[in-house]
Enzyme design. Structure first.
Site, short mmCIF file in Angstrom:
data_model
loop_
_atom_site.label_atom_id
_atom_site.label_comp_id
_atom_site.label_asym_id
_atom_site.label_seq_id
_atom_site.Cartn_x
_atom_site.Cartn_y
_atom_site.Cartn_z
N SER A 6 42.07 -15.16 -3.33
CA SER A 6 40.86 -15.88 -3.63
C SER A 6 40.12 -15.05 -4.75
O SER A 6 40.28 -14.09 -5.01
CB SER A 6 39.74 -16.10 -2.43
OG SER A 6 39.84 -14.78 -1.63
N ASP A 100 19.91 -9.44 0.47
CA ASP A 100 18.94 -8.66 0.23
C ASP A 100 17.60 -9.21 -0.12
O ASP A 100 17.61 -10.13 -1.20
CB ASP A 100 19.31 -7.60 -0.76
CG ASP A 100 20.70 -6.67 -0.18
OD1 ASP A 100 20.42 -6.03 0.87
OD2 ASP A 100 21.67 -6.90 -0.79
N PHE A 208 26.36 0.35 -9.62
CA PHE A 208 26.37 -0.62 -8.61
C PHE A 208 27.03 -0.09 -7.22
O PHE A 208 26.45 -0.29 -6.41
CB PHE A 208 27.43 -1.70 -9.18
CG PHE A 208 27.54 -2.88 -8.23
CD1 PHE A 208 26.23 -3.53 -7.92
CD2 PHE A 208 28.61 -3.35 -7.78
CE1 PHE A 208 26.26 -4.84 -7.08
CE2 PHE A 208 28.75 -4.60 -7.02
CZ PHE A 208 27.45 -5.23 -6.79
N HIS A 258 41.00 -10.67 -2.13
CA HIS A 258 39.68 -11.50 -2.66
C HIS A 258 39.41 -10.61 -3.73
O HIS A 258 38.92 -9.47 -3.80
CB HIS A 258 38.48 -11.53 -1.94
CG HIS A 258 37.42 -12.28 -2.30
ND1 HIS A 258 37.30 -13.64 -2.17
CD2 HIS A 258 36.24 -11.73 -2.72
CE1 HIS A 258 36.00 -14.12 -2.62
NE2 HIS A 258 35.31 -12.87 -2.89
P1 FAD Z 1 24.44 -8.13 8.08
O1 FAD Z 1 25.79 -8.48 8.45
O2 FAD Z 1 23.23 -8.81 8.77
O3 FAD Z 1 24.17 -6.65 7.97
C1 FAD Z 1 22.98 -6.00 7.34
C2 FAD Z 1 22.66 -4.68 7.80
O4 FAD Z 1 21.82 -4.78 9.18
C3 FAD Z 1 23.91 -3.74 8.20
O5 FAD Z 1 23.54 -2.24 8.08
C4 FAD Z 1 23.96 -4.20 9.70
O6 FAD Z 1 24.61 -2.76 10.49
C5 FAD Z 1 22.84 -4.18 10.15
N1 FAD Z 1 22.56 -5.26 11.18
C6 FAD Z 1 23.11 -6.44 11.45
N2 FAD Z 1 22.81 -7.10 12.73
C7 FAD Z 1 21.72 -6.34 13.13
C8 FAD Z 1 20.96 -6.36 14.16
N3 FAD Z 1 21.04 -7.53 15.07
N4 FAD Z 1 19.91 -5.44 14.43
C9 FAD Z 1 19.88 -4.36 13.50
N5 FAD Z 1 20.47 -4.13 12.59
C10 FAD Z 1 21.53 -5.01 12.20
N6 FAD Z 1 24.48 -10.61 -1.67
C11 FAD Z 1 23.87 -11.39 -2.40
O7 FAD Z 1 22.41 -11.25 -2.42
N7 FAD Z 1 24.50 -12.53 -2.80
C12 FAD Z 1 25.69 -12.76 -2.69
O8 FAD Z 1 26.41 -13.77 -2.96
C13 FAD Z 1 26.61 -11.66 -1.72
N8 FAD Z 1 27.84 -11.85 -1.82
C14 FAD Z 1 28.57 -10.80 -0.90
C15 FAD Z 1 29.86 -10.93 -0.65
C16 FAD Z 1 30.52 -10.06 0.09
C17 FAD Z 1 31.87 -10.25 0.30
C18 FAD Z 1 29.78 -8.74 0.30
C19 FAD Z 1 30.62 -8.02 1.09
C20 FAD Z 1 28.51 -8.74 0.44
C21 FAD Z 1 27.76 -9.64 -0.55
N9 FAD Z 1 26.58 -9.50 -0.99
C22 FAD Z 1 25.87 -10.56 -1.39
C23 FAD Z 1 25.77 -8.20 -0.46
C24 FAD Z 1 25.14 -8.44 0.74
O9 FAD Z 1 24.30 -9.73 0.73
C25 FAD Z 1 24.46 -7.11 1.29
O10 FAD Z 1 25.26 -6.12 1.42
C26 FAD Z 1 23.17 -7.44 2.38
O11 FAD Z 1 22.53 -6.05 2.39
C27 FAD Z 1 23.90 -7.29 3.81
O12 FAD Z 1 24.40 -8.63 3.91
P2 FAD Z 1 25.48 -8.99 5.26
O13 FAD Z 1 25.59 -10.21 5.26
O14 FAD Z 1 26.36 -7.87 5.41
O15 FAD Z 1 24.19 -8.69 6.37
#
Ligand code: FAD
Length: 279
Positions: A6, A100, A208, A258
């Site tokens: 992908s 973020d 980055f 990916h």
């Molecule tokens: P989560 O899974 O919610 O985790 C975030 C943090 O919080 C982690 O440290 C986790 O350990 C902690 N955590 C999770 N759940 C809990 C809980 N219940 N209590 C306490 N702590 C918790 N960013 C963008 O802005 N736009 C994009 O399009 C984008 N695409 C991405 C695509 C991929 C494949 C990846 C790997 C990252 C991407 N990101 C993107 C970056 C991502 O948004 C950031 O890394 C963000 O900081 C975390 O998102 P997440 O969905 O992993 O968060």
């Protein structure tokens, strides 16, 4: 070698950029026939309309498109509306993220704190309509508190209804295999797809990687730094190195790859050619 792939784009800001992206899409589609093209979502929803526009172009060009959707600083109403718009446009795949806060953001974090809450909400609102990918971090997320909590939170996303995960990029293949071992121990059996980041510019990569917590091994930093202004040689070396990494991942059981394309066809194609995925 053969493995499904992908590709990821970010939404272009201008009409000219969009036209160029269509050509890049066509080139990648022809060479690699990716399962789908995903399109990123700017921090705090800052590219919401452009992401929507880009996925629509991709669908119209005959490929499956998967918008990224981040929930931080958003409301349930806003996400509900977006989900409906995507359903109406024939989208059936979403990369569900926390995201973020935009830099300098002083507003509220909104109605979602973590990605598992978004996954739960999407399932509540739309049932099984969307195939959901979530993020995984073989080298840990920068805000991770411990290895144990990282997996606990990853498991929460899976239990909330994620179908698969895409990893943050890494250049230490063992971190992926270690992550997969931990998943297996915990009975997490969704596909975890390695995110492959091509290298085109050393300074950009360092900046980055520092932000997102991806490690550039010391030897690799020195090697890349040594190319100085010779971008062509750097890219050639990097494509070769990353292809070897992909081969190890494929041999080790990665379900697909990916590619973070950086909106450039050749960076991905140079790697794909070196693994024999295209001519
Ligand atoms: P989560 O899974 O919610 O985790 C975030 C943090 O919080 C982690 O440290 C986790 O350990 C902690 N955590 C999770 N759940 C809990 C809980 N219940 N209590 C306490 N702590 C918790 N960013 C963008 O802005 N736009 C994009 O399009 C984008 N695409 C991405 C695509 C991929 C494949 C990846 C790997 C990252 C991407 N990101 C993107 C970056 C991502 O948004 C950031 O890394 C963000 O900081 C975390 O998102 P997440 O969905 O992993 O968060």
């Amino acid at each position: 070698m053969t493995i499904p792939v992908s590709c990821e784009f970010f939404p272009p800001r201008t009409d000219k950029g969009m036209e160029k992206l269509k050509q890049i899409h066509d080139k990648l589609k022809q060479a690699l026939n990716p399962e789908y093209f995903s399109v990123t979502f700017g921090a705090g929803g800052s590219t919401q309309e452009k992401t929507f526009e880009t996925v629509n172009h991709i669908q119209q060009a005959g490929s499956e498109a998967a918008p990224h959707l981040s929930c931080i600083a958003s409301t349930k109403d806003n996400i509900r509306e977006l989900l409906q718009n995507y359903k109406d446009s024939g989208i059936s795949r979403i990369v569900a993220l926390r995201g973020d806060k935009p830099s300098g953001w002083l507003g509220s974090i909104g109605e979602f704190s973590y990605a598992n809450e978004l996954v739960t909400f999407i399932r509540e609102e739309t049932g099984d309509h969307f195939h959901l990918e979530v993020a995984a971090y073989p080298e840990f997320h920068p805000q991770s508190k411990s290895a144990a909590t990282e997996f606990k939170y990853f498991q929460q996303k899976v239990e909330a209804g994620a179908n698969a995960a895409i990893t943050q990029y890494f250049y230490n293949v063992d971190s992926y295999f270690q992550f997969m071992d931990e998943c297996q121990k915990r009975g997490i059996d969704i596909p975890v797809v390695p995110g492959i980041m091509p290298i085109s510019n050393f300074e950009q990569l360092v900046r980055f990687s520092d932000t997102c917590g991806a490690d550039i091994p010391r030897w690799l930093r020195w090697k890349l730094d040594g190319f100085q202004d010779d971008g062509d040689s750097l890219q050639e070396f990097a494509a070769d190195f990353i292809a070897q990494m992909c081969e190890r991942l494929i041999q080790g059981g990665a379900p697909s790859l990916h590619f973070y394309t950086l909106n450039k066809a050749n960076l991905t194609l140079n790697i794909a050619r070196n693994i024999g995925l295209t001519q």
